[in-house]
Write a protein that holds these residues in place. Sequence first.
Motif, PDB file in Angstrom:
ATOM      1  N   ALA A 160     -24.047  41.187  46.425  1.00  0.00           N
ATOM      2  CA  ALA A 160     -24.427  41.897  45.207  1.00  0.00           C
ATOM      3  C   ALA A 160     -24.258  41.000  43.990  1.00  0.00           C
ATOM      4  O   ALA A 160     -25.069  41.026  43.057  1.00  0.00           O
ATOM      5  CB  ALA A 160     -23.584  43.164  45.055  1.00  0.00           C
ATOM      6  N   ARG A 161     -23.224  40.178  44.000  1.00  0.00           N
ATOM      7  CA  ARG A 161     -22.985  39.279  42.864  1.00  0.00           C
ATOM      8  C   ARG A 161     -24.078  38.218  42.781  1.00  0.00           C
ATOM      9  O   ARG A 161     -24.522  37.851  41.699  1.00  0.00           O
ATOM     10  CB  ARG A 161     -21.620  38.629  43.008  1.00  0.00           C
ATOM     11  N   THR A 201     -19.886  39.686  60.289  1.00  0.00           N
ATOM     12  CA  THR A 201     -19.392  40.820  59.519  1.00  0.00           C
ATOM     13  C   THR A 201     -18.915  41.936  60.439  1.00  0.00           C
ATOM     14  O   THR A 201     -17.862  42.529  60.223  1.00  0.00           O
ATOM     15  CB  THR A 201     -20.495  41.353  58.579  1.00  0.00           C
ATOM     16  N   HIS A 261     -25.618  38.974  35.710  1.00  0.00           N
ATOM     17  CA  HIS A 261     -24.369  38.218  35.789  1.00  0.00           C
ATOM     18  C   HIS A 261     -24.569  36.818  35.226  1.00  0.00           C
ATOM     19  O   HIS A 261     -25.466  36.099  35.625  1.00  0.00           O
ATOM     20  CB  HIS A 261     -23.893  38.149  37.239  1.00  0.00           C
ATOM     21  N   ILE A 308     -20.639  42.326  51.197  1.00  0.00           N
ATOM     22  CA  ILE A 308     -21.442  43.152  50.292  1.00  0.00           C
ATOM     23  C   ILE A 308     -21.218  42.741  48.842  1.00  0.00           C
ATOM     24  O   ILE A 308     -22.173  42.606  48.068  1.00  0.00           O
ATOM     25  CB  ILE A 308     -21.101  44.650  50.493  1.00  0.00           C
ATOM     26  N   SER A 309     -19.974  42.498  48.457  1.00  0.00           N
ATOM     27  CA  SER A 309     -19.707  42.161  47.057  1.00  0.00           C
ATOM     28  C   SER A 309     -20.254  40.781  46.693  1.00  0.00           C
ATOM     29  O   SER A 309     -20.779  40.596  45.592  1.00  0.00           O
ATOM     30  CB  SER A 309     -18.210  42.238  46.755  1.00  0.00           C
ATOM     31  N   VAL A 310     -20.147  39.810  47.591  1.00  0.00           N
ATOM     32  CA  VAL A 310     -20.707  38.489  47.307  1.00  0.00           C
ATOM     33  C   VAL A 310     -22.231  38.566  47.237  1.00  0.00           C
ATOM     34  O   VAL A 310     -22.852  37.982  46.349  1.00  0.00           O
ATOM     35  CB  VAL A 310     -20.248  37.456  48.362  1.00  0.00           C
ATOM     36  N   ASP A 331     -27.364  39.881  41.397  1.00  0.00           N
ATOM     37  CA  ASP A 331     -27.302  40.559  40.111  1.00  0.00           C
ATOM     38  C   ASP A 331     -27.853  39.653  39.006  1.00  0.00           C
ATOM     39  O   ASP A 331     -27.239  38.660  38.658  1.00  0.00           O
ATOM     40  CB  ASP A 331     -25.855  40.943  39.798  1.00  0.00           C
ATOM     41  N   ILE A 380     -16.736  44.459  53.065  1.00  0.00           N
ATOM     42  CA  ILE A 380     -16.708  44.593  51.607  1.00  0.00           C
ATOM     43  C   ILE A 380     -16.915  43.229  50.944  1.00  0.00           C
ATOM     44  O   ILE A 380     -17.629  43.115  49.943  1.00  0.00           O
ATOM     45  CB  ILE A 380     -15.386  45.251  51.146  1.00  0.00           C
ATOM     46  N   LEU A 381     -16.311  42.182  51.505  1.00  0.00           N
ATOM     47  CA  LEU A 381     -16.493  40.831  50.976  1.00  0.00           C
ATOM     48  C   LEU A 381     -17.963  40.423  51.025  1.00  0.00           C
ATOM     49  O   LEU A 381     -18.512  39.936  50.037  1.00  0.00           O
ATOM     50  CB  LEU A 381     -15.644  39.834  51.768  1.00  0.00           C
ATOM     51  N   SER A 392     -26.616  33.404  40.510  1.00  0.00           N
ATOM     52  CA  SER A 392     -27.829  34.176  40.323  1.00  0.00           C
ATOM     53  C   SER A 392     -28.802  33.470  39.385  1.00  0.00           C
ATOM     54  O   SER A 392     -28.403  32.746  38.482  1.00  0.00           O
ATOM     55  CB  SER A 392     -27.495  35.573  39.776  1.00  0.00           C
TER      56      SER A 392
END
Length: 116
Positions: free
Chosen positions: A100-101, A84, A107, A96-98, A104, A93-94, A112
């Motif tokens: 977080a997804r 990273t 979702h 972090i977003s993956v 979650d 950002i990729l 998850s």
Amino acid sequence: MDVDGPAPADASARPATNGEAPSGAREVDVGEEDTLAGVLRSFVDGVWYPDEPLLRRLRAASCDAAPRLRGASRNSARDLLEWTRRGSGLRAILVISVGARLLDPSHEHGFSCPVY
């Protein structure tokens, strides 16, 4: 300075500047570091081949893989962090977003796990 001559008396107290071990130090063979993918692969390899009963294969593969999980998790996390940092802000950002997804619980589509 004579390259083949004896090392100075205080050479063992100083680390080498080029990343090598200080003179007089023992080399330690660390071997290949475990990653989560490697531990999972060795677990599957231990269970897959039907040379023994399934329960015995599961137990043997689990006993082999379980002690390596903590180190493998840390190594994989360290590798992801280094990857990273080598990239641009978009790569961060990729990641972090993956992450977080995946974490979650609300979702409905993805990897998850539902929280009950």
